[in-house]
Design an enzyme around this catalytic site. Structure first.
Site, short mmCIF file in Angstrom:
data_model
loop_
_atom_site.label_atom_id
_atom_site.label_comp_id
_atom_site.label_asym_id
_atom_site.label_seq_id
_atom_site.Cartn_x
_atom_site.Cartn_y
_atom_site.Cartn_z
N PHE B 219 -6.68 8.78 12.33
CA PHE B 219 -5.62 9.67 11.85
C PHE B 219 -4.66 8.85 11.00
O PHE B 219 -4.07 7.88 11.48
CB PHE B 219 -4.85 10.33 13.00
CG PHE B 219 -3.84 11.33 12.50
CD1 PHE B 219 -4.17 12.68 12.40
CD2 PHE B 219 -2.57 10.93 12.11
CE1 PHE B 219 -3.26 13.60 11.91
CE2 PHE B 219 -1.65 11.86 11.62
CZ PHE B 219 -1.99 13.19 11.52
N ASP B 325 -2.59 0.43 9.87
CA ASP B 325 -1.70 1.56 10.07
C ASP B 325 -1.07 1.44 11.45
O ASP B 325 -1.70 1.75 12.46
CB ASP B 325 -2.52 2.86 9.94
CG ASP B 325 -1.68 4.11 10.19
OD1 ASP B 325 -0.61 4.01 10.80
OD2 ASP B 325 -2.13 5.20 9.77
N LYS B 356 7.42 6.46 12.66
CA LYS B 356 7.65 6.85 14.07
C LYS B 356 8.77 6.06 14.75
O LYS B 356 9.93 6.27 14.44
CB LYS B 356 6.35 6.75 14.84
CG LYS B 356 5.38 7.91 14.50
CD LYS B 356 4.37 8.10 15.60
CE LYS B 356 3.30 9.11 15.26
NZ LYS B 356 3.56 10.39 15.91
N THR B 381 12.06 9.40 -6.33
CA THR B 381 13.53 9.50 -6.40
C THR B 381 14.20 8.76 -5.26
O THR B 381 15.01 7.87 -5.47
CB THR B 381 13.99 10.97 -6.40
OG1 THR B 381 13.46 11.61 -7.56
CG2 THR B 381 15.52 11.06 -6.46
#
Lengths: 498, 498
Positions: B219, B325, B356, B381
């Site tokens: 994931f 990750d 997280k 931005t």
């Protein structure tokens, strides 16, 4: 201003104060408007060449850990007030770029300060929820008194996000799920075994070869789905894999619009026809069309309300969703709260995305069928940030209190008239002036654009460009006529230096 | 606890207090640890069935404007403390799910409250910068004393982002630009006319057909690029177009790991070989491999340090970047600050992504060549949110002050030993217990998983699942042995109800 200088004196030896150059000595409250920020400087101040020595040293330090090649200037936000942005060397500039069009109600706005100090804010900062699972007890109230209070006509629900790119991409996801659900025969139809298997391999039919249509010169963000709809400049896209999605031609209008009504209408008709042809013929079926009310990063390209009404009709007729990207145009700058309010649509867009001046992001929708048929299909851990949703609520309150949308419409008219005068005087330097009746969302082309923008700081103004040759004005909603006077004088000063 | 009840009494009539059921009366400070939160309840409290009437009414109201089908419970964060989460009906649960593993130092942590009230925070909330253009004067300091203070070994730079999905996707973008730059012959080689033209049409070579390799059950997020690397469940992916990218097999290990060392090593070897074959043969060349140290959403799947060292070698050998990750595993939960600290790599990963428990997001890198060759190629931005970067700095300070990483390693060992005892007693209900030596990052399989998780609230615990059949524990770093005792008793109570 007094407050501004009191604090800056702590950093600068008194002897240097005499070197500060106040750029304009003429009275700028001509229009006799009461300033929204009583403590704002009355004019820009230049203390050093820009970038000054402190800026250079700080940039060098930052570069060690953070890429600074797109750095414009390091900013002292504690000394920035209202429409004025301060750097580290005592320079204070009139800011008509406003963090790439994302500051709505001025630096250090006192009402936002109260919001930032509120117990609700503190709680939301230190207890960040997974909004889809564990929203706070008052989340419905925060939405109803904030994000949804500003909802475009006809849209009464929201999916919250973090920034413009993921706001657009979650809208695309909703569009794809909606499209496939209709193909499947409704929300009750179960997925097939083949769909379940193929999607795990990123293959059709589970991961279908559908598309989102956007327009040439459009900008919708920089993540993989949004970047596939962005068509602004090669540098935004090079080396990044993209989906095989269609781009329709965006009308290349002639300005001033009122002087080229007929040929512009023909050009728009041509683009609409080509758009419809692409929807019917593109090999990856089109689930949605996304469009900016004014193409912003792409060079401030306008189209008429009739064009957008035509687009809405085409999408309806072809069963394709119509997404309006109000990331840059939304929240008052065009003289309406949402730029698409200028269009008088018969039916609202299916989704409207927002970010920037909202200081939070997401997409509005009205049709309940745009909620996917099962939970956890449109979901992520944070789904936005309540702290930033509280700031948007404060912005809406401030906009209402000061009537800033109507104010911006009027200031925009005043500024545009001044620019029209300059355009007559300096036709070579102010070409294709555009944005009439669009608040302060104004731009023009100039042959030496990069030089123009670079020289602006030397006359005390922070200003940005868009596209290849446009100077774009993106002042805040608290920009007033006396600021417009300074800006007009500054534009003339820059032109004289070119 | 006293404070907790003082405030909750305002909302509940006194007569209802007698109905509150204190779930555990045994003394839970067995281990004689000093509680990090002196005001924390000593045990969960149940006042109503869950969801209670106030929760139901609030959910109905919220549903009108915000999809609540993934709602777990509406939360009163003002009444939540430390490891305890409060709902609207007076129920207070021990929270070992922690906003999908994203709360590190407890609800209403006093140190974070101070950070939230600081002048720096207020300024960053009300003057949100476009970080790539106008960072604040102290942005380098905020990074160096915060995000970068926690940087993984060997990585000393950061690109900041908003959440896990865009952290991963910007890392992918960096990988693609790096790959093409190497193919082109270095940063000085200009783009060709063909590249400039084709990228505007989303076609190769300007938009090249390159890929990111991920693993089965992985994931990595839900936007279009990250979702193309996510292989957790069909419901996460269905109906969304995806890139034709490869997935390598992730080792299917047998637990307990130490009892199946030889066959697990063989399985890992098989997966590594297949990974290398795919890198060499996949039709869309692989620019990077991304992997989670422990596959989290996919069902808490572990692999050995040797597997990850092998992966690092394969990526080196094949000139492919190695992205770790750490969105869910990072910031202390595994008993190391970063889970990949367990691996003893010879060379660090090329990029490590985080979100997280960091409460902000981005990717760390070390190699300066990972900065694209021109400005504005890796840009947006906001590029993150300084307000949330300040919170991460506060979290790091709190972790250091309380030594929470070592603490979590020790508490995890204690908790794991207790679960091993339960697994012996209830082998049918606690299968494949895993996460030994990985702090509190613990999971097991159970045949009635959904029922298990649903019943947890009834015994006073908020707990989550992952994958198809796993119960996953994701307590905060302030989870202590006395909380572990309550959790162990609760697990046994739930099992007895099944």
């Amino acid at each position: 201003m007094a407050a501004l200088f009191r604090s800056s004196m702590k950093l600068r030896p008194a002897t240097r104060l005499s070197a500060v150059r106040t750029l304009t000595t003429t009275p700028h409250l001509r229009a006799a408007e009461k300033p929204f920020f009583p403590d704002e400087p009355t004019a820009p101040k230049l203390a050093t060449a820009i970038p000054g020595p402190k800026n250079k040293a700080a940039a060098e330090k930052l570069d060690k850990v953070f890429d600074v090649r797109s750095l414009n200037m390091l900013t002292d936000y504690t000394k920035s007030t209202g429409n004025y942005i301060a750097d580290l060397d005592g320079n204070v500039l009139l800011d008509v770029y406003a963090q790439i069009a994302s500051i709505p109600v001025g630096y250090n706005n006192p009402h936002l300060r109260k919001v930032a100090e509120s117990p609700e804010m503190i709680t939301s900062l230190i207890n960040r929820p997974a909004l889809g699972n564990f929203p706070s007890h008052d989340w419905a109230d925060i939405l109803n008194t904030g994000i949804l209070k500003a909802a475009p006509k006809g849209l009464n629900q929201v999916f919250t996000a973090m920034a413009g790119s993921d706001a657009n991409e979650t809208a695309y996801k909703a569009a794809f799920m909606y499209y496939r659900q209709r193909e499947r025969g409704g929300p009750e139809t179960e997925f097939t075994e083949e769909e379940l298997e193929t999607t795990m391999k990123n293959q059709s039919p589970g991961s279908p070869q559908l598309s989102i249509m956007s327009f040439k010169s459009a900008f919708h963000g920089r993540l993989f789905g949004s970047l596939s709809t962005t068509r602004s400049k090669p540098i935004h896209k090079l080396d990044i894999p993209a989906f095989d999605w269609p781009q329709a031609p965006f009308p290349a209008l002639k300005y001033p619009l009122e002087e080229h009504a007929q040929e512009n209408a023909q050009e728009e008709q041509r683009c609409l026809q080509e758009t419809e042809r692409l929807i019917k013929e593109w090999h990856n079926p089109v689930a949605a069309v996304i469009v900016e009310p004014i193409q912003s990063e792409g060079g401030d390209n306008h189209a008429s309300p009739a064009f957008f009404r035509g687009l809405r009709e085409i999408t309806k007729r072809n069963n394709v969703l119509f997404i309006v990207d109000e990331v840059q145009t939304g929240v008052g700058a065009t003289g309406k709260f949402w730029a698409h309010d200028h269009w008088n649509l018969e039916t609202p867009p299916d989704m409207v995305t927002f970010s920037k001046k909202a200081q939070t992001a997401g997409y509005y929708y009205g049709n309940p069928a745009l909620r996917p048929n099962k939970p956890y299909r449109q979901f992520n851990t944070w789904m936005g940030d309540p702290a930033r949703a509280l700031i948007f609520r404060g912005i809406i309150e401030e906009i209402e209190r000061l009537n800033l949308v109507e104010h911006t419409a009027a200031t925009g008219d005043y500024l545009f008239a001044g620019l029209e005068r300059l355009a007559k005087q300096y036709p070579e330097h102010l070409q294709n002036l555009r944005g009439k009746g669009q608040g302060t969302f104004i731009a023009w082309d100039t042959p030496k654009r990069d030089e123009f923008v670079a020289k602006a700081k030397g006359v005390g103004v922070n200003i940005g460009g868009s596209g290849v040759s446009a100077v774009r004005l993106r002042p805040m909603l608290v920009f007033q006529k006396h600021h417009a006077d300074i800006l007009l004088e500054s534009v003339e000063k820059i032109i004289k230096q070119l």
